[in-house]
Design a protein around this motif. Structure first.
Motif, PDB file in Angstrom:
ATOM      1  N   ALA A   9      -1.081  -2.645   8.756  1.00 40.12           N
ATOM      2  CA  ALA A   9      -1.099  -1.416   7.966  1.00 40.12           C
ATOM      3  C   ALA A   9      -2.461  -1.298   7.290  1.00 40.12           C
ATOM      4  O   ALA A   9      -3.025  -2.296   6.828  1.00 40.12           O
ATOM      5  CB  ALA A   9       0.004  -1.457   6.909  1.00 40.12           C
ATOM      6  N   THR A  10      -2.977  -0.068   7.233  1.00 34.00           N
ATOM      7  CA  THR A  10      -4.274   0.147   6.612  1.00 34.00           C
ATOM      8  C   THR A  10      -4.322   1.512   5.937  1.00 34.00           C
ATOM      9  O   THR A  10      -3.563   2.420   6.286  1.00 34.00           O
ATOM     10  CB  THR A  10      -5.415   0.028   7.659  1.00 34.00           C
ATOM     11  OG1 THR A  10      -6.675   0.179   7.008  1.00 34.00           O
ATOM     12  CG2 THR A  10      -5.291   1.071   8.744  1.00 34.00           C
ATOM     13  N   ILE A  16      -6.526  -3.051   4.074  1.00 34.21           N
ATOM     14  CA  ILE A  16      -5.141  -3.486   4.298  1.00 34.21           C
ATOM     15  C   ILE A  16      -4.437  -3.877   3.005  1.00 34.21           C
ATOM     16  O   ILE A  16      -3.276  -4.252   3.022  1.00 34.21           O
ATOM     17  CB  ILE A  16      -5.070  -4.632   5.325  1.00 34.21           C
ATOM     18  CG1 ILE A  16      -5.813  -5.884   4.849  1.00 34.21           C
ATOM     19  CG2 ILE A  16      -5.609  -4.163   6.669  1.00 34.21           C
ATOM     20  CD1 ILE A  16      -5.652  -7.094   5.772  1.00 34.21           C
ATOM     21  N   PHE A  26       1.871   0.621   0.083  1.00 40.21           N
ATOM     22  CA  PHE A  26       2.066   1.326   1.352  1.00 40.21           C
ATOM     23  C   PHE A  26       3.517   1.765   1.537  1.00 40.21           C
ATOM     24  O   PHE A  26       3.784   2.760   2.204  1.00 40.21           O
ATOM     25  CB  PHE A  26       1.661   0.452   2.543  1.00 40.21           C
ATOM     26  CG  PHE A  26       0.172   0.307   2.739  1.00 40.21           C
ATOM     27  CD1 PHE A  26      -0.683   1.393   2.697  1.00 40.21           C
ATOM     28  CD2 PHE A  26      -0.376  -0.943   2.982  1.00 40.21           C
ATOM     29  CE1 PHE A  26      -2.050   1.256   2.891  1.00 40.21           C
ATOM     30  CE2 PHE A  26      -1.738  -1.094   3.182  1.00 40.21           C
ATOM     31  CZ  PHE A  26      -2.583   0.001   3.139  1.00 40.21           C
ATOM     32  N   THR A  27       4.463   1.031   0.961  1.00 43.99           N
ATOM     33  CA  THR A  27       5.885   1.326   1.188  1.00 43.99           C
ATOM     34  C   THR A  27       6.285   2.705   0.664  1.00 43.99           C
ATOM     35  O   THR A  27       7.270   3.267   1.134  1.00 43.99           O
ATOM     36  CB  THR A  27       6.794   0.252   0.574  1.00 43.99           C
ATOM     37  OG1 THR A  27       6.576   0.193  -0.829  1.00 43.99           O
ATOM     38  CG2 THR A  27       6.533  -1.108   1.209  1.00 43.99           C
ATOM     39  N   VAL A  30       6.722   5.305   3.446  1.00 42.93           N
ATOM     40  CA  VAL A  30       7.681   5.038   4.518  1.00 42.93           C
ATOM     41  C   VAL A  30       8.877   5.978   4.379  1.00 42.93           C
ATOM     42  O   VAL A  30       9.486   6.063   3.320  1.00 42.93           O
ATOM     43  CB  VAL A  30       8.130   3.563   4.483  1.00 42.93           C
ATOM     44  CG1 VAL A  30       9.260   3.306   5.458  1.00 42.93           C
ATOM     45  CG2 VAL A  30       6.940   2.650   4.773  1.00 42.93           C
ATOM     46  N   TYR A  34       9.990   7.122  10.269  1.00 43.51           N
ATOM     47  CA  TYR A  34       9.074   6.005  10.536  1.00 43.51           C
ATOM     48  C   TYR A  34       9.859   4.702  10.672  1.00 43.51           C
ATOM     49  O   TYR A  34       9.612   3.910  11.588  1.00 43.51           O
ATOM     50  CB  TYR A  34       8.041   5.901   9.417  1.00 43.51           C
ATOM     51  CG  TYR A  34       7.157   4.689   9.518  1.00 43.51           C
ATOM     52  CD1 TYR A  34       6.154   4.614  10.477  1.00 43.51           C
ATOM     53  CD2 TYR A  34       7.334   3.613   8.659  1.00 43.51           C
ATOM     54  CE1 TYR A  34       5.334   3.502  10.575  1.00 43.51           C
ATOM     55  CE2 TYR A  34       6.523   2.493   8.753  1.00 43.51           C
ATOM     56  CZ  TYR A  34       5.528   2.448   9.711  1.00 43.51           C
ATOM     57  OH  TYR A  34       4.731   1.334   9.800  1.00 43.51           O
ATOM     58  N   LYS A 149      -1.491   0.925  11.854  1.00 39.56           N
ATOM     59  CA  LYS A 149      -0.599   1.837  11.136  1.00 39.56           C
ATOM     60  C   LYS A 149      -1.405   2.376   9.952  1.00 39.56           C
ATOM     61  O   LYS A 149      -1.553   1.695   8.939  1.00 39.56           O
ATOM     62  CB  LYS A 149       0.653   1.107  10.669  1.00 39.56           C
ATOM     63  CG  LYS A 149       1.428   0.443  11.783  1.00 39.56           C
ATOM     64  CD  LYS A 149       2.664  -0.282  11.275  1.00 39.56           C
ATOM     65  CE  LYS A 149       2.300  -1.360  10.280  1.00 39.56           C
ATOM     66  NZ  LYS A 149       3.457  -2.043   9.699  1.00 39.56           N
ATOM     67  N   THR A 150      -1.930   3.605  10.085  1.00 39.75           N
ATOM     68  CA  THR A 150      -2.770   4.193   9.040  1.00 39.75           C
ATOM     69  C   THR A 150      -1.905   5.007   8.093  1.00 39.75           C
ATOM     70  O   THR A 150      -1.185   5.917   8.517  1.00 39.75           O
ATOM     71  CB  THR A 150      -3.861   5.086   9.666  1.00 39.75           C
ATOM     72  OG1 THR A 150      -4.592   4.305  10.619  1.00 39.75           O
ATOM     73  CG2 THR A 150      -4.813   5.603   8.602  1.00 39.75           C
ATOM     74  N   TYR A 151      -1.980   4.673   6.816  1.00 40.61           N
ATOM     75  CA  TYR A 151      -1.200   5.344   5.785  1.00 40.61           C
ATOM     76  C   TYR A 151      -2.069   6.389   5.094  1.00 40.61           C
ATOM     77  O   TYR A 151      -3.282   6.191   4.960  1.00 40.61           O
ATOM     78  CB  TYR A 151      -0.667   4.317   4.784  1.00 40.61           C
ATOM     79  CG  TYR A 151       0.437   3.474   5.376  1.00 40.61           C
ATOM     80  CD1 TYR A 151       1.757   3.674   5.002  1.00 40.61           C
ATOM     81  CD2 TYR A 151       0.165   2.493   6.327  1.00 40.61           C
ATOM     82  CE1 TYR A 151       2.778   2.914   5.557  1.00 40.61           C
ATOM     83  CE2 TYR A 151       1.183   1.731   6.889  1.00 40.61           C
ATOM     84  CZ  TYR A 151       2.479   1.948   6.496  1.00 40.61           C
ATOM     85  OH  TYR A 151       3.487   1.205   7.056  1.00 40.61           O
ATOM     86  N   ILE A 183       1.857   9.026   8.069  1.00 39.80           N
ATOM     87  CA  ILE A 183       1.536   7.771   8.747  1.00 39.80           C
ATOM     88  C   ILE A 183       1.201   8.082  10.198  1.00 39.80           C
ATOM     89  O   ILE A 183       1.884   8.863  10.848  1.00 39.80           O
ATOM     90  CB  ILE A 183       2.709   6.773   8.667  1.00 39.80           C
ATOM     91  CG1 ILE A 183       3.016   6.403   7.218  1.00 39.80           C
ATOM     92  CG2 ILE A 183       2.413   5.516   9.490  1.00 39.80           C
ATOM     93  CD1 ILE A 183       4.289   5.594   7.031  1.00 39.80           C
ATOM     94  N   VAL A 185       0.239   5.937  13.796  1.00 41.87           N
ATOM     95  CA  VAL A 185       0.158   4.639  14.459  1.00 41.87           C
ATOM     96  C   VAL A 185      -0.670   4.826  15.733  1.00 41.87           C
ATOM     97  O   VAL A 185      -0.303   5.612  16.606  1.00 41.87           O
ATOM     98  CB  VAL A 185       1.554   4.068  14.794  1.00 41.87           C
ATOM     99  CG1 VAL A 185       1.418   2.700  15.461  1.00 41.87           C
ATOM    100  CG2 VAL A 185       2.414   3.984  13.536  1.00 41.87           C
TER     101      VAL A 185
END
Length: 192
Positions: A9-10, A16, A26-27, A30, A34, A149-151, A183, A185
């Protein structure tokens, strides 16, 4: 031959986690779509206790049967008593400072590149490079696949995707999957 896949994840700007490695923020991005996609495509990348929580602990490993992580990545769960975060995979922790780990976790304190090359020669599913930046830097020339996985956040500073020196390493785009949450990917294969 097995592949080494760096699934990570980034942020949009390539970090990261914060400077101390925290990536819990990052959560907040979500969503259910996803999660369902991750459950279907990469169920083995969810920690064992999270798989149990979501009722997917009986799903077979699809892509990976081993994971490599740095001491910092491994240490995230230790305060909660999680000493075997990916018990459904063969787990390798890279560290010269840890003295012991549980029997289901193998400590790698020597030549990491040689260890990974040996793992690649063995039969099995691919190997997931779980993190972090220092381990990714050591293995940058062994990485065969990137799953980024770009947030949808910009951090400005923090722990980089890999702390490797400058050198052009080419990859080919395989796929892009995006979600309403923002997000994205992206999967790439190493050009050799």
């Amino acid at each position: 031959m097995r592949k080494l896949s760096y699934l990570i994840a980034t942020s949009i700007d390539g970090f990261i986690g914060s400077a101390d490695g925290d990536g819990e923020f990052f959560t907040k991005y979500v969503d259910d779509a996803y999660l369902e996609w991750m459950f279907a495509e990469f169920p083995e990348t969810l920690p064992t206790h999270v798989r149990r929580h979501f009722g997917i602990d009986d799903r077979p490993n699809r892509r990976y049967d081993a994971t490599i992580m740095g001491r910092g990545t491994y240490a995230v769960g230790l305060p909660q008593g999680v000493t075997s975060p990916y018990g459904h995979l063969k787990q390798y922790v890279v560290s010269r400072s840890l003295q012991e780990v549980p029997p289901e976790v193998e400590l790698v304190a020597g030549d990491l590149v040689a260890e990974v090359r040996e793992l690649k020669r063995q039969d099995g599913l691919d190997i997931w490079l779980c993190g972090g930046a220092d381990v990714a830097a050591q293995l940058v020339d062994e990485i065969d696949e990137l799953v980024i996985k770009t947030y949808p956040c910009f951090l400005g500073s923090g722990m980089p995707l890999a702390a490797a020196g400058f050198e052009i390493r080419e990859f080919a785009l395989d796929s892009v999957t995006s979600f309403k949450s923002g997000i994205v990917v992206t999967t790439y294969t190493r050009k050799r």
